[in-house]
Design a protein around this motif. Structure first.
Motif, PDB file in Angstrom:
ATOM      1  N   ASP A  20      58.917  50.705  11.909  1.00 42.68           N
ATOM      2  CA  ASP A  20      58.799  49.704  12.959  1.00 42.68           C
ATOM      3  C   ASP A  20      57.467  48.957  12.908  1.00 42.68           C
ATOM      4  OD1 ASP A  20      57.134  51.689  13.881  1.00 42.68           O
ATOM      5  OD2 ASP A  20      57.988  51.749  15.901  1.00 42.68           O
ATOM      6  N   TYR A  41      63.039  42.964  18.900  1.00 42.07           N
ATOM      7  CA  TYR A  41      63.594  44.240  18.458  1.00 42.07           C
ATOM      8  C   TYR A  41      62.602  45.384  18.649  1.00 42.07           C
ATOM      9  CZ  TYR A  41      67.306  41.415  16.517  1.00 42.07           C
ATOM     10  OH  TYR A  41      68.353  40.546  16.383  1.00 42.07           O
ATOM     11  N   ALA A  43      59.666  45.798  17.592  1.00 43.87           N
ATOM     12  CA  ALA A  43      58.844  46.127  16.425  1.00 43.87           C
ATOM     13  C   ALA A  43      57.367  45.976  16.786  1.00 43.87           C
ATOM     14  CB  ALA A  43      59.187  45.216  15.261  1.00 43.87           C
TER      15      ALA A  43
END
Length: 122
Positions: A20, A41, A43
């Motif tokens: 990530d 997302y 990340a």
């Protein structure tokens, strides 16, 4: 040597999951949009840019970054400062394809084993 700006959250520094962690080299239009999409997302995204951006096409980008290093992504000291070897994915989206290729090659000479490199100079 250009100054650096860093803002790293504790969760970023303690992350043991490189899947990530994303590094974006180049924060012009494409780089800014990549940061915004990756953050959707959840990340963790850091970036290297050669000069402090005066205009943000995506205004929230400075707050989305875990770390922003101001410097030349071709310099080993800048790559080491950002902790290049901890990233599984690096997006090389400077406006110069030669810089993108050079940075990819430099990261491999630093014994980094990134799985994904995205190249674009658009």
């Amino acid at each position: 040597m250009l100054p650096s700006t860093e803002s790293a959250s504790p969760s970023y520094q303690q992350s043991k999951n490189p899947q990530d962690l994303f590094l974006v080299c180049g924060l012009k239009s494409l780089g800014q949009h990549c940061v915004a999409i990756l953050k959707e997302y959840d990340a963790k995204v850091s970036a290297i840019e050669d000069v402090q951006p005066e205009h943000w096409e995506v205004p929230e980008v400075p707050n989305l970054l875990e770390k922003l290093i101001i410097g030349d992504c071709r310099q080993p000291s800048v790559l080491e400062q950002v902790g290049i070897c901890q990233y599984l994915s690096i997006l090389l989206v400077t406006r110069n394809e030669r810089i993108n290729i050079y940075c990819k090659n430099k990261s491999t000479t630093l014994l980094c084993f990134c799985k994904l490199f995205l190249f674009s100079s658009l």
